[in-house]
Design an enzyme around this catalytic site. Structure first.
Site, PDB file in Angstrom:
ATOM      1  N   HIS A 146      34.940  38.087  36.241  1.00 39.38           N
ATOM      2  CA  HIS A 146      36.027  37.666  37.131  1.00 39.38           C
ATOM      3  C   HIS A 146      35.837  38.251  38.531  1.00 39.38           C
ATOM      4  O   HIS A 146      36.431  39.273  38.870  1.00 39.38           O
ATOM      5  CB  HIS A 146      37.382  38.088  36.558  1.00 39.38           C
ATOM      6  N   CYS A 165      34.482  32.471  34.206  1.00 32.03           N
ATOM      7  CA  CYS A 165      34.898  32.728  32.821  1.00 32.03           C
ATOM      8  C   CYS A 165      35.021  31.428  32.019  1.00 32.03           C
ATOM      9  O   CYS A 165      34.021  30.824  31.687  1.00 32.03           O
ATOM     10  CB  CYS A 165      36.181  33.555  32.796  1.00 32.03           C
ATOM     11  N   GLU A 221      37.024  37.099  41.192  1.00 31.50           N
ATOM     12  CA  GLU A 221      38.222  36.871  42.006  1.00 31.50           C
ATOM     13  C   GLU A 221      39.190  38.041  41.991  1.00 31.50           C
ATOM     14  O   GLU A 221      40.055  38.161  42.857  1.00 31.50           O
ATOM     15  CB  GLU A 221      38.934  35.597  41.535  1.00 31.50           C
TER      16      GLU A 221
END
Length: 257
Positions: A226, A118, A228
């Site tokens: 994202h 990001c 993660e």
């Protein structure tokens, strides 16, 4: 006499970039736990790094085997790509810009593995001479890639749209697929890709969702979404983290040798 220190093999270390924010009257450096957890899932030891002076970056990178450029609520200051601030209400973090942009250039030059997420992806593009849309949703023909801040967090980080993965690229090799579903929580996005960068994936509106620097010496992958978020339960995320983990382990072995 001092106690014996156990000879424990050290896993590879990944630097996790931090942001800056005041809490009350005190300034803090912070990084989201989900990024730290992602580094652990990659099989590495996360080390959150505060801002460093530019002349200390080489010493910092010498302690590590990889770099994770985190996402953030803040945006890259548009002065770094020749524009004035479009929306004064959006958060900025010039202290982060001051060290992460040179960090990107040195990391790629040295060849240390780098994974950007990001804001981190936007930092890479700007650090190498690219530009950003400050408000993607205002650009003709583009989707609104922002999340709904009023929605529950699982909805904010839930699947938002598909990406088209470019055949033959690094991301295609990692995923073994031509498309994937990703989340979307950003207002800024790539406007002009920096020279030498290669598009790895695009959104349905053509916005760059992933890119890499093929000429760099080491593994590098930059993702606008994202991965993660709840990565352990997401096969796409785990393939990316496994590839990053393999790269940092190889880098550590090479550096040690």
């Amino acid at each position: 006499m001092s106690p014996d220190v156990p000879n424990v093999p050290r896993p590879p270390v990944v630097l996790v970039t931090s942001c800056n924010r005041p809490f009350g009257d005190h300034p803090f450096h912070f990084a989201g736990r989900k990024y730290v957890d992602a580094v652990r899932l990659a099989g590495a030891l996360p080390l959150i790094a505060p801002p460093f002076a530019v002349d200390q970056i080489d010493a910092l990178l010498a302690t590590a085997d990889g770099v994770l450029l985190t996402g953030s609520p803040s945006n890259v200051h548009p002065s770094h790509f020749g524009e004035a601030v479009h929306d004064e209400l959006l958060p900025l973090d010039p202290e982060r810009d001051a060290w992460t942009l040179p960090l990107v250039r040195r990391a790629l030059a040295i060849g240390i593995p780098l994974l950007a997420i990001c804001r981190g992806t936007q930092e890479v593009n700007v650090a190498l001479g690219g530009t950003l849309h400050q408000a993607v949703q205002e650009q003709p023909g583009h989707l609104d890639h922002r999340d709904n801040a009023a929605a529950p967090v699982d909805v904010q980080y839930g699947p938002a749209h598909a990406i088209r993965v470019m055949p033959g690229g690094l991301l295609h090799q990692i995923l073994g697929a031509d498309d994937a579903q990703v989340n979307s929580l950003h207002g800024q996005g790539v406007k002009r890709l920096a020279p030498g960068l290669h598009v790895e994936a695009t959104a349905p509106d053509g916005l760059v969702e992933a890119f890499s620097a093929p000429a760099a010496r080491g593994f590098n992958l930059c993702l606008q979404w994202h991965p993660e978020w709840q990565a352990a339960d997401n096969p796409v995320s785990m393939k990316i983290l496994d590839a990053f983990g393999a790269a940092v382990r190889q880098y550590k072995q090479t550096k040690t040798a």
